[in-house]
Scaffold this motif. Structure first.
Motif, PDB file in Angstrom:
ATOM      1  N   ASN A 235      -8.467  -8.518   1.999  1.00 41.88           N
ATOM      2  CA  ASN A 235      -7.633  -7.571   2.760  1.00 41.88           C
ATOM      3  C   ASN A 235      -7.786  -7.798   4.260  1.00 41.88           C
ATOM      4  O   ASN A 235      -6.825  -7.693   5.021  1.00 41.88           O
ATOM      5  CB  ASN A 235      -7.995  -6.133   2.384  1.00 41.88           C
ATOM      6  CG  ASN A 235      -7.330  -5.701   1.084  1.00 41.88           C
ATOM      7  OD1 ASN A 235      -6.123  -5.788   0.939  1.00 41.88           O
ATOM      8  ND2 ASN A 235      -8.116  -5.249   0.120  1.00 41.88           N
ATOM      9  N   ALA A 236      -9.014  -8.129   4.681  1.00 39.80           N
ATOM     10  CA  ALA A 236      -9.238  -8.376   6.113  1.00 39.80           C
ATOM     11  C   ALA A 236      -8.461  -9.610   6.577  1.00 39.80           C
ATOM     12  O   ALA A 236      -7.867  -9.607   7.667  1.00 39.80           O
ATOM     13  CB  ALA A 236     -10.731  -8.564   6.374  1.00 39.80           C
ATOM     14  N   ILE A 237      -8.429 -10.644   5.763  1.00 38.26           N
ATOM     15  CA  ILE A 237      -7.690 -11.858   6.164  1.00 38.26           C
ATOM     16  C   ILE A 237      -6.183 -11.567   6.184  1.00 38.26           C
ATOM     17  O   ILE A 237      -5.455 -12.036   7.063  1.00 38.26           O
ATOM     18  CB  ILE A 237      -8.019 -13.050   5.234  1.00 38.26           C
ATOM     19  CG1 ILE A 237      -9.512 -13.355   5.260  1.00 38.26           C
ATOM     20  CG2 ILE A 237      -7.240 -14.306   5.662  1.00 38.26           C
ATOM     21  CD1 ILE A 237      -9.956 -14.355   4.199  1.00 38.26           C
ATOM     22  N   MET A 238      -5.722 -10.757   5.213  1.00 38.87           N
ATOM     23  CA  MET A 238      -4.302 -10.366   5.254  1.00 38.87           C
ATOM     24  C   MET A 238      -3.992  -9.621   6.547  1.00 38.87           C
ATOM     25  O   MET A 238      -2.963  -9.830   7.178  1.00 38.87           O
ATOM     26  CB  MET A 238      -3.963  -9.462   4.053  1.00 38.87           C
ATOM     27  CG  MET A 238      -3.855 -10.200   2.744  1.00 38.87           C
ATOM     28  SD  MET A 238      -2.995  -9.176   1.537  1.00 38.87           S
ATOM     29  CE  MET A 238      -4.276  -8.100   0.997  1.00 38.87           C
ATOM     30  N   GLN A 239      -4.907  -8.716   6.898  1.00 39.73           N
ATOM     31  CA  GLN A 239      -4.672  -7.904   8.096  1.00 39.73           C
ATOM     32  C   GLN A 239      -4.584  -8.765   9.358  1.00 39.73           C
ATOM     33  O   GLN A 239      -3.759  -8.521  10.233  1.00 39.73           O
ATOM     34  CB  GLN A 239      -5.825  -6.897   8.251  1.00 39.73           C
ATOM     35  CG  GLN A 239      -5.579  -5.827   9.288  1.00 39.73           C
ATOM     36  CD  GLN A 239      -4.596  -4.790   8.792  1.00 39.73           C
ATOM     37  OE1 GLN A 239      -4.708  -4.302   7.678  1.00 39.73           O
ATOM     38  NE2 GLN A 239      -3.606  -4.463   9.595  1.00 39.73           N
ATOM     39  N   THR A 240      -5.430  -9.779   9.440  1.00 40.72           N
ATOM     40  CA  THR A 240      -5.510 -10.555  10.693  1.00 40.72           C
ATOM     41  C   THR A 240      -4.639 -11.810  10.685  1.00 40.72           C
ATOM     42  O   THR A 240      -4.316 -12.321  11.752  1.00 40.72           O
ATOM     43  CB  THR A 240      -6.971 -10.968  10.986  1.00 40.72           C
ATOM     44  OG1 THR A 240      -7.517 -11.588   9.815  1.00 40.72           O
ATOM     45  CG2 THR A 240      -7.819  -9.759  11.341  1.00 40.72           C
ATOM     46  N   CYS A 241      -4.282 -12.308   9.493  1.00 44.96           N
ATOM     47  CA  CYS A 241      -3.603 -13.617   9.431  1.00 44.96           C
ATOM     48  C   CYS A 241      -2.359 -13.622   8.532  1.00 44.96           C
ATOM     49  O   CYS A 241      -1.771 -14.692   8.318  1.00 44.96           O
ATOM     50  CB  CYS A 241      -4.550 -14.685   8.895  1.00 44.96           C
ATOM     51  SG  CYS A 241      -6.151 -14.780   9.692  1.00 44.96           S
ATOM     52  N   GLY A 242      -1.944 -12.493   7.981  1.00 49.67           N
ATOM     53  CA  GLY A 242      -0.927 -12.500   6.933  1.00 49.67           C
ATOM     54  C   GLY A 242       0.510 -12.717   7.379  1.00 49.67           C
ATOM     55  O   GLY A 242       1.396 -12.909   6.545  1.00 49.67           O
ATOM     56  N   PHE A 243       0.756 -12.700   8.698  1.00 50.44           N
ATOM     57  CA  PHE A 243       2.152 -12.726   9.161  1.00 50.44           C
ATOM     58  C   PHE A 243       2.389 -13.777  10.234  1.00 50.44           C
ATOM     59  O   PHE A 243       3.035 -13.540  11.246  1.00 50.44           O
ATOM     60  CB  PHE A 243       2.568 -11.319   9.639  1.00 50.44           C
ATOM     61  CG  PHE A 243       2.599 -10.352   8.491  1.00 50.44           C
ATOM     62  CD1 PHE A 243       3.768 -10.122   7.786  1.00 50.44           C
ATOM     63  CD2 PHE A 243       1.445  -9.742   8.066  1.00 50.44           C
ATOM     64  CE1 PHE A 243       3.786  -9.275   6.691  1.00 50.44           C
ATOM     65  CE2 PHE A 243       1.449  -8.897   6.965  1.00 50.44           C
ATOM     66  CZ  PHE A 243       2.614  -8.662   6.273  1.00 50.44           C
ATOM     67  N   TYR A 244       1.814 -14.965   9.981  1.00 44.18           N
ATOM     68  CA  TYR A 244       1.988 -16.080  10.915  1.00 44.18           C
ATOM     69  C   TYR A 244       1.519 -15.654  12.309  1.00 44.18           C
ATOM     70  O   TYR A 244       0.512 -14.958  12.425  1.00 44.18           O
ATOM     71  CB  TYR A 244       3.454 -16.563  10.925  1.00 44.18           C
ATOM     72  CG  TYR A 244       4.054 -16.664   9.545  1.00 44.18           C
ATOM     73  CD1 TYR A 244       3.519 -17.522   8.596  1.00 44.18           C
ATOM     74  CD2 TYR A 244       5.151 -15.898   9.174  1.00 44.18           C
ATOM     75  CE1 TYR A 244       4.068 -17.620   7.323  1.00 44.18           C
ATOM     76  CE2 TYR A 244       5.709 -15.996   7.904  1.00 44.18           C
ATOM     77  CZ  TYR A 244       5.148 -16.856   6.987  1.00 44.18           C
ATOM     78  OH  TYR A 244       5.690 -16.938   5.739  1.00 44.18           O
ATOM     79  N   ASP A 245       2.284 -16.003  13.334  1.00 45.57           N
ATOM     80  CA  ASP A 245       1.841 -15.591  14.668  1.00 45.57           C
ATOM     81  C   ASP A 245       2.439 -14.231  15.050  1.00 45.57           C
ATOM     82  O   ASP A 245       2.572 -13.895  16.226  1.00 45.57           O
ATOM     83  CB  ASP A 245       2.134 -16.651  15.730  1.00 45.57           C
ATOM     84  CG  ASP A 245       3.552 -17.156  15.709  1.00 45.57           C
ATOM     85  OD1 ASP A 245       4.228 -17.006  14.670  1.00 45.57           O
ATOM     86  OD2 ASP A 245       3.994 -17.709  16.723  1.00 45.57           O
ATOM     87  N   GLU A 246       2.754 -13.443  14.013  1.00 41.18           N
ATOM     88  CA  GLU A 246       3.189 -12.060  14.244  1.00 41.18           C
ATOM     89  C   GLU A 246       2.209 -11.091  13.540  1.00 41.18           C
ATOM     90  O   GLU A 246       2.559  -9.928  13.272  1.00 41.18           O
ATOM     91  CB  GLU A 246       4.609 -11.865  13.709  1.00 41.18           C
ATOM     92  CG  GLU A 246       5.310 -10.671  14.304  1.00 41.18           C
ATOM     93  CD  GLU A 246       6.788 -10.603  13.923  1.00 41.18           C
ATOM     94  OE1 GLU A 246       7.570 -10.139  14.755  1.00 41.18           O
ATOM     95  OE2 GLU A 246       7.150 -10.996  12.800  1.00 41.18           O
ATOM     96  N   SER A 247       1.026 -11.575  13.226  1.00 35.81           N
ATOM     97  CA  SER A 247       0.069 -10.751  12.482  1.00 35.81           C
ATOM     98  C   SER A 247      -0.365  -9.533  13.293  1.00 35.81           C
ATOM     99  O   SER A 247      -0.532  -8.439  12.751  1.00 35.81           O
ATOM    100  CB  SER A 247      -1.155 -11.585  12.087  1.00 35.81           C
ATOM    101  OG  SER A 247      -0.752 -12.655  11.256  1.00 35.81           O
ATOM    102  N   GLY A 248      -0.553  -9.709  14.582  1.00 38.30           N
ATOM    103  CA  GLY A 248      -0.914  -8.575  15.443  1.00 38.30           C
ATOM    104  C   GLY A 248       0.194  -7.538  15.460  1.00 38.30           C
ATOM    105  O   GLY A 248      -0.054  -6.331  15.338  1.00 38.30           O
TER     106      GLY A 248
END
Ligand code: GLU
Length: 308
Positions: A235-248
């Motif tokens: 879940n942590a990796i999804m939160q920080t990396c799940g949306f390409y360079d729009e994850s933030g």
């Protein structure tokens, strides 16, 4: 959480409001087969941990899950390798596009995270080394989660992607040159293209992702996919990396861990509460579903509930 929520009424309302919005997004036409999908498709399904299924629009129709599959292949590889996995792939956001080669040279062929194409190729390599039939094991994991038997690959999409897969071919060979791919790149790429070409509906994706909201256990069968600690980290990796360079941006607007794919699907998880999947094939300039992100943002705003 406080107030009791009528998820069906909320999904219907959001679906009706967002379906009619002017969508500036574009189809992912770089994979020829994906450009055949109707741009009007729009569906959402939310499944609560106690098994209640809600849905609106095209939520029962299957589509190409693309990079959402990177989540399930990672779950499988993490289950098999445990913490040793992190010597092959890192867990840092990249701030680059999903198919970037940029950081690989400076970082000796260790991909920044498993949701980049480079990282997912390394995960495919791990699965090939550890499993007799990784394609079947992936389908088994998904079919078990959904309680079905017919989730499978769309071969036309896999072949279409292979026919234009120059960037992924380059990535795989480049990582191999650093010694971080053990198998033949043709075999790694064949697995990668097939995993991207799995077809599932929003309802099936939400159901198959419920273990991530349930400490790693599939609620229906009580089968453990990942340990509690592994599930926290997924879940942590999804939160920080799940949306390409729009994850933030996704974290900022939605506040749930999730994973998107260029087929226009997004899954998001609310640990202890629900899993939700949305599908609308028009993508914003960062490659995430425009309507999908919009719906998820409004859901967590209206319900006043996110992980933060
Ligand atoms: N199959 C796609 C590719 O490798 C996956 C991209 C995505 O969904 O992020 O280009």
């Amino acid at each position: 959480m406080g107030k009791a929520l009528d998820y069906q009424q909320i999904l219907d309302q959001l679906y009706n409001e967002i379906a009619v919005l002017d969508d500036p997004g574009e189809l992912a036409s770089y994979i020829p087969e994906l450009s055949k999908v109707s741009t009007d498709k729009f569906g959402v399904s939310l499944i609560s941990l106690n098994g209640e299924i809600y849905g609106a629009g095209d939520y029962q129709e299957r589509f190409s899950i693309q990079s959402i599959s990177k989540l399930y292949s990672l779950s499988l590889a993490y289950n098999i390798c445990g913490e040793d996995l992190w010597s092959r792939v890192d867990v840092e956001p990249s701030g680059t596009s999903f198919n970037s080669l940029l950081q690989l040279e400076a970082e000796n062929g260790i991909p920044r995270n498993p949701f980049l194409n480079s990282g997912a190729l390394v995960i495919c390599d791990v699965l090939l080394s550890k499993l007799d039939n990784p394609k079947q094991e992936m389908l088994d994991l998904l079919n078990q989660g959904v309680g079905s038997s017919d989730i499978t690959f769309d071969t036309a999409v896999a072949n279409s992607e292979k026919s234009v897969g120059w960037r992924n071919i380059a990535l795989c060979n480049y990582i191999k040159s650093y010694g971080n791919i053990d198998n033949h790149p043709d075999d790694v790429l064949d697995l990668y293209f097939h995993l991207c070409a799995i077809s599932m509906s929003c309802r099936e994706l939400a159901q198959a992702s419920l273990y991530l909201a349930n400490n790693g256990i599939i609620p229906e069968t009580q089968q453990r996919v990942n340990t509690i600690s592994q599930t926290k980290r997924l879940n942590a990796i999804m939160q920080t990396c799940g949306f390409y360079d729009e994850s933030g941006e996704f974290s900022f607007r939605v506040g749930l861990p999730g994973k998107s794919g260029v087929g226009g699907g997004i899954i998001a998880v609310f640990p202890t509460q629900y899993a939700i999947a949305v599908w609308s094939p028009r993508l914003n300039e960062k490659g995430n579903s425009f309507k999908g992100m919009n719906l998820l943002e409004q859901l967590t705003t209206i319900t006043e509930a996110s992980i933060f």
